[in-house]
Design a protein around this motif. Sequence first.
Motif, PDB file in Angstrom:
ATOM      1  N   UNK A  54       4.784  57.820  34.000  1.00 45.01           N
ATOM      2  CA  UNK A  54       4.194  56.900  34.964  1.00 45.01           C
ATOM      3  C   UNK A  54       4.592  55.481  34.562  1.00 45.01           C
ATOM      4  N   UNK A  55       5.148  54.748  35.497  1.00 44.74           N
ATOM      5  CA  UNK A  55       5.660  53.415  35.178  1.00 44.74           C
ATOM      6  C   UNK A  55       4.540  52.510  34.668  1.00 44.74           C
ATOM      7  N   UNK A  56       3.413  52.492  35.339  1.00 36.00           N
ATOM      8  CA  UNK A  56       2.318  51.592  34.948  1.00 36.00           C
ATOM      9  C   UNK A  56       1.822  51.885  33.533  1.00 36.00           C
ATOM     10  N   UNK A  57       1.795  53.160  33.154  1.00 33.26           N
ATOM     11  CA  UNK A  57       1.308  53.530  31.822  1.00 33.26           C
ATOM     12  C   UNK A  57       2.302  53.177  30.721  1.00 33.26           C
ATOM     13  N   UNK A  58       3.569  53.020  31.088  1.00 32.81           N
ATOM     14  CA  UNK A  58       4.609  52.765  30.084  1.00 32.81           C
ATOM     15  C   UNK A  58       4.891  51.289  29.878  1.00 32.81           C
ATOM     16  N   UNK A  59       4.250  50.437  30.667  1.00 35.53           N
ATOM     17  CA  UNK A  59       4.523  48.998  30.572  1.00 35.53           C
ATOM     18  C   UNK A  59       3.453  48.300  29.748  1.00 35.53           C
ATOM     19  N   UNK A  60       3.901  47.516  28.796  1.00 35.93           N
ATOM     20  CA  UNK A  60       2.974  46.737  27.969  1.00 35.93           C
ATOM     21  C   UNK A  60       3.191  45.238  28.134  1.00 35.93           C
ATOM     22  N   UNK A  61       4.388  44.862  28.566  1.00 32.42           N
ATOM     23  CA  UNK A  61       4.695  43.447  28.744  1.00 32.42           C
ATOM     24  C   UNK A  61       4.013  42.910  30.005  1.00 32.42           C
ATOM     25  N   UNK A  62       3.470  41.714  29.898  1.00 33.51           N
ATOM     26  CA  UNK A  62       2.812  41.085  31.048  1.00 33.51           C
ATOM     27  C   UNK A  62       3.789  40.806  32.171  1.00 33.51           C
ATOM     28  N   UNK A  63       5.003  40.366  31.820  1.00 35.18           N
ATOM     29  CA  UNK A  63       5.998  40.037  32.837  1.00 35.18           C
ATOM     30  C   UNK A  63       6.389  41.249  33.672  1.00 35.18           C
ATOM     31  N   UNK A  64       6.733  42.337  32.996  1.00 29.30           N
ATOM     32  CA  UNK A  64       7.166  43.525  33.733  1.00 29.30           C
ATOM     33  C   UNK A  64       6.026  44.139  34.536  1.00 29.30           C
ATOM     34  N   UNK A  65       4.860  44.180  33.952  1.00 32.55           N
ATOM     35  CA  UNK A  65       3.710  44.791  34.640  1.00 32.55           C
ATOM     36  C   UNK A  65       3.313  43.974  35.878  1.00 32.55           C
ATOM     37  N   UNK A  66       3.196  42.658  35.718  1.00 28.27           N
ATOM     38  CA  UNK A  66       2.760  41.811  36.835  1.00 28.27           C
ATOM     39  C   UNK A  66       3.804  41.784  37.947  1.00 28.27           C
ATOM     40  N   UNK A  67       5.080  41.786  37.580  1.00 29.17           N
ATOM     41  CA  UNK A  67       6.132  41.787  38.601  1.00 29.17           C
ATOM     42  C   UNK A  67       6.147  43.095  39.366  1.00 29.17           C
ATOM     43  N   UNK A  68       5.952  44.201  38.662  1.00 31.25           N
ATOM     44  CA  UNK A  68       5.924  45.505  39.330  1.00 31.25           C
ATOM     45  C   UNK A  68       4.743  45.587  40.310  1.00 31.25           C
ATOM     46  N   UNK A  69       3.585  45.091  39.880  1.00 30.57           N
ATOM     47  CA  UNK A  69       2.412  45.074  40.763  1.00 30.57           C
ATOM     48  C   UNK A  69       2.661  44.165  41.964  1.00 30.57           C
ATOM     49  N   UNK A  70       3.304  43.027  41.722  1.00 28.41           N
ATOM     50  CA  UNK A  70       3.599  42.093  42.813  1.00 28.41           C
ATOM     51  C   UNK A  70       4.507  42.731  43.859  1.00 28.41           C
ATOM     52  N   UNK A  71       5.502  43.491  43.423  1.00 27.70           N
ATOM     53  CA  UNK A  71       6.409  44.159  44.360  1.00 27.70           C
ATOM     54  C   UNK A  71       5.650  45.173  45.213  1.00 27.70           C
TER      55      UNK A  71
END
Length: 227
Positions: A76-93
């Motif tokens: 699961x992409x969300x579970x594998x992300x720890x960086x704020x940049x990658x997580x917030x950008x993915x949520x924004x998309x």
Amino acid sequence: MPSRKKTTMFASAFCTCVSSFVLICVVLATQQWVSSDVLFSRTNTSITISLDYGLFRGTCEQFVEAGLQVSKQTFQVADSLSSTNTRSTNVAIIVILVLSLLTSLLSSGFTCTNAVSNPYQTFLGPIGVYTWNSICGILVLMAMILFPVNVETHGLSEELARGCSTSLQSHIRSQHSYGYSYWIMLLVLFLNIASLIIIYFYDHARYSKKKEQERPIENAPKDVILF
């Protein structure tokens, strides 16, 4: 009742808007956004992590330099992300695409309304269609820009690869190939532009006809002036 020409043109725009809505649903539902091969060094060897993923989930495989292949894993992409940049950008998309889905639905409703009625002077008319189609196109374009930024600049693939394997050391290089789920958004943009063009030609023709009817009688051809 609307004229046959108005019904035909707005019905055509309705079809393009509905197609845009369906394609955005496909973009959100499918996971073939990008394929990445990420090469890492490990003690006395190197390992390649091959990933295929989208906004929500993906798969990864490990290939050791000696030729050993580890079985494919799902993550699961969300579970594998720890960086704020990658997580917030993915949520924004994701949020942007959901908003574009709603605006596409509104545009479909407006074009359908215009195909069966005559709301010329209200926001339900061509102005509303222009507005929602433009917003939808802008949102989809933003998603198309943000995703490569997340992959190329924020190191999304590298971060996901580290979650698929342990004992990875330094990152050597990455190769990315964007899949059909990503490129479908380009087709959504073309459909939004097509809708705008259809409504523009109708609106322009209606405006020209209205101006023609408002010509002063002295400018009318002499053979049609009745005494």
